[in-house]
Scaffold this motif. Structure first.
Motif, PDB file in Angstrom:
ATOM      1  N   LEU A 282      -7.125   2.276   0.461  1.00 35.69           N
ATOM      2  CA  LEU A 282      -7.049   1.488   1.694  1.00 35.69           C
ATOM      3  C   LEU A 282      -6.590   2.375   2.844  1.00 35.69           C
ATOM      4  N   SER A 283      -6.657   1.787   4.039  1.00 33.98           N
ATOM      5  CA  SER A 283      -6.275   2.555   5.226  1.00 33.98           C
ATOM      6  C   SER A 283      -4.800   2.948   5.171  1.00 33.98           C
ATOM      7  N   GLY A 284      -4.473   3.967   5.917  1.00 34.34           N
ATOM      8  CA  GLY A 284      -3.070   4.413   5.978  1.00 34.34           C
ATOM      9  C   GLY A 284      -2.163   3.324   6.498  1.00 34.34           C
ATOM     10  N   ARG A 286      -2.371   0.093   6.232  1.00 34.14           N
ATOM     11  CA  ARG A 286      -2.087  -0.926   5.208  1.00 34.14           C
ATOM     12  C   ARG A 286      -1.095  -0.367   4.173  1.00 34.14           C
ATOM     13  N   TYR A 411       3.178  -2.098  12.228  1.00 36.49           N
ATOM     14  CA  TYR A 411       2.230  -2.303  11.129  1.00 36.49           C
ATOM     15  C   TYR A 411       1.806  -3.753  10.927  1.00 36.49           C
ATOM     16  N   ALA A 414      -1.610  -5.368   9.921  1.00 33.77           N
ATOM     17  CA  ALA A 414      -2.242  -5.107   8.615  1.00 33.77           C
ATOM     18  C   ALA A 414      -1.764  -6.074   7.528  1.00 33.77           C
ATOM     19  N   ILE A 419      -9.541  -6.627   4.373  1.00 32.28           N
ATOM     20  CA  ILE A 419     -10.114  -5.275   4.434  1.00 32.28           C
ATOM     21  C   ILE A 419     -11.411  -5.323   3.639  1.00 32.28           C
TER      22      ILE A 419
END
Ligand SMILES: Cc1cc2nc3c(=O)[nH]c(=O)nc-3n(C[C@H](O)[C@H](O)[C@H](O)COP(=O)(O)OP(=O)(O)OC[C@H]3O[C@@H](n4cnc5c(N)ncnc54)[C@H](O)[C@@H]3O)c2cc1C
Length: 456
Positions: A282-284, A286, A411, A414, A419
């Protein structure tokens, strides 16, 4: 609840807590096929009723709902689970700021000024919380300012007397289960706003969050819910890896079970969701979010006596104290049974400190606390049990995920945003009564409806 080796579904759901099972029911009602993968050998997650003696059960997990928990009242009604009011007659017992043990009337007279200070701060919190949009707290006009200080720092700056400040700490730790120094002030305001006003959060009567209990125990709710979707639940299946692409998901469990679906709903707390392996990663943002959302620390300890002797002495079974290991207690007797059951809460640092002690030492310290408040009869319970949630592999702390300073604004976006084919549920992602069962239901419905909408 069978044990297949592989399963195909439209929607794979991780976790058979309230949120996951509500999501499954919603998906099923839309004509799609869910499968719920549950790590534990039971459903219900943070809801756990334990039968301890004939006629006596205790709630090691969730216990109450409040007047504005409309989804939970509706669910209980649908499932045929009856409710009963929390016992609330008599006085609370206090011991704060070196006062010694005082009955409620005495305490209110002696500390009238301090209680007025507390009231003033609670009203101010309500005013400020009204500016926090629960869908996106980071967009509050003063979000940047509020998210860089802790709730504890804000409290310290209100010019409160020690007793008022201590009461505020006890009330807040009683909800968030972490010391206020660890909580972003923005998160405190978000929590208040998701629940309505501070009075609803803190009160046990007049519309508070702890007014109503379930006949037969809270576990009747997940038990009956599971019975409705039993063919779609697989127990003893901890999800380890989620492979995902635009085509769908392949979910791998410990033990070898593989579930394929078009979407997945991860209905576990963010910190546990962060322990699953996602392929591709997953993205950084998240992952950094899930690195920063630890669960709180809380334990419930129950003493069972042959009768609720405190009631005869004019007490409601509640204590508020900054002396012993427990800061608060409740009368948790079962209507129709003669036993007296009293619950002591260990929250935040109290849970961390006393949770590590051998159970006999913890029990002795708590017994001494009860004796100070309710007299010698409290020294001879028939039974004692307590529940430590951070030791439980599939929960790892409670009541929910804590947002420390600078997390929401950095953050927060997220937390619940899907996603690709992965959607997020669990009470920790809710916008109404987040952290409560009510929030678990809301989040499960929200995630399921989003999945249904996204599928042809
Ligand atoms: C001590 C305590 C007291 C509480 N008191 C109240 C109260 O009085 N009123 C109230 O409204 N709320 C209360 N709560 C909070 C309430 O219990 C929760 O808000 C609610 O039950 C959360 O449901 P959930 O489905 O979001 O999460 P969970 O209940 O945590 O469900 C998640 C499920 O996922 C499973 N799981 C975890 N990891 C995996 C994995 N890798 N693979 C598969 N499955 C996995 C878990 O075993 C669990 O069954 C309390 C909680 C506790 C612990």
């Amino acid at each position: 609840m069978s044990q297949p080796r592989s399963v195909d579904a439209d929607v794979v759901i991780v976790g058979a807590g309230l949120s996951g099972m509500i999501a499954a029911r919603t998906v099923l009602a839309a004509g799609l096929v869910p499968v719920v993968l549950e790590a534990d050998d039971r459903v219900g997650g943070r809801i756990l009723t334990e039968d301890v003696m004939p006629g006596v059960s205790v709630e090691l997990g969730a216990q109450w709902i409040g007047d504005t928990h409309a989804r939970m009242f509706r669910l209980a009604d649908e499932l045929g689970v009856e409710t009963f009011p929390q016992y609330d007659e008599g006085e609370t017992s206090y011991d704060l700021g070196g006062s010694g043990v005082l009955r409620e009337n005495e305490f209110h007279t002696r500390f009238a000024d301090e209680l007025a200070e507390l009231e003033r701060v609670l009203r101010r919190l309500d005013e400020l919380a009204a500016d926090v949009p629960v869908e996106a707290p980071w967009l509050a006009p003063r979000a940047d300012e509020w998210d860089v200080i802790s709730a504890g720092t804000w409290y310290d700056n209100q010019g409160l007397s020690p007793v008022a400040r201590t009461l505020l700490e006890i009330c807040t730790v009683g909800i968030l289960a972490v010391p206020t120094v660890e909580v972003s002030f923005l998160h405190l305001l978000f929590t208040i706003q998701t629940c309505g006003v501070t009075a609803e959060l803190f009160a046990e009567s007049e519309g508070g969050a702890q007014t109503t209990r379930f006949v037969g125990g809270t576990s009747e709710i997940p038990r009956r819910l599971a019975a409705l979707i039993t063919d779609h639940i697989v127990l003893d299946s901890p999800v380890q890896t989620i492979e995902h692409s635009t085509d769908g998901v392949v979910v791998h469990c410990r033990g070898g079970l593989v579930a394929r679906g078009r979407r997945v709903i991860v209905a576990i707390s963010p910190t546990l969701a962060g322990r699953i392996l996602y392929d591709p990663p997953l993205s950084g943002i998240r992952d950094q979010l899930t690195q920063r959302l630890p669960n709180g620390s809380a334990m419930k300890a129950f003493f069972v006596y042959d009768e609720p002797f405190w009631r005869a002495d004019g007490f409601n079974g509640q204590l508020i104290s900054d002396v012993g290991p427990a800061r608060m207690s409740n009368d948790t007797c079962i209507p129709g049974d003669d036993h007296g059951v009293i619950l002591l809460f260990l929250e935040g640092d109290q849970a961390r400190t006393f949770g590590r002690l051998p159970v006999d030492e913890r029990r002795a310290a708590l017994t001494a606390e009860l004796v100070r408040h309710y007299g010698a009869k409290a020294a001879t319970p028939e039974f004692y049990v307590d529940g430590e949630w951070s030791d439980r592999q599939w929960t790892r702390g409670c009541y929910n995920a804590n947002h420390g300073p600078h997390v929401w604004t950095t953050y927060g976006e997220a937390l619940a945003a899907p996603i690709g084919v992965i959607h997020w549920a669990s009470t920790d992602t809710a916008t109404h009564w987040s952290a409560y069962m009510e929030g678990a239901v809301e989040a499960g419905e929200r995630a399921a409806l989003a999945v249904v909408d996204s599928l042809p």
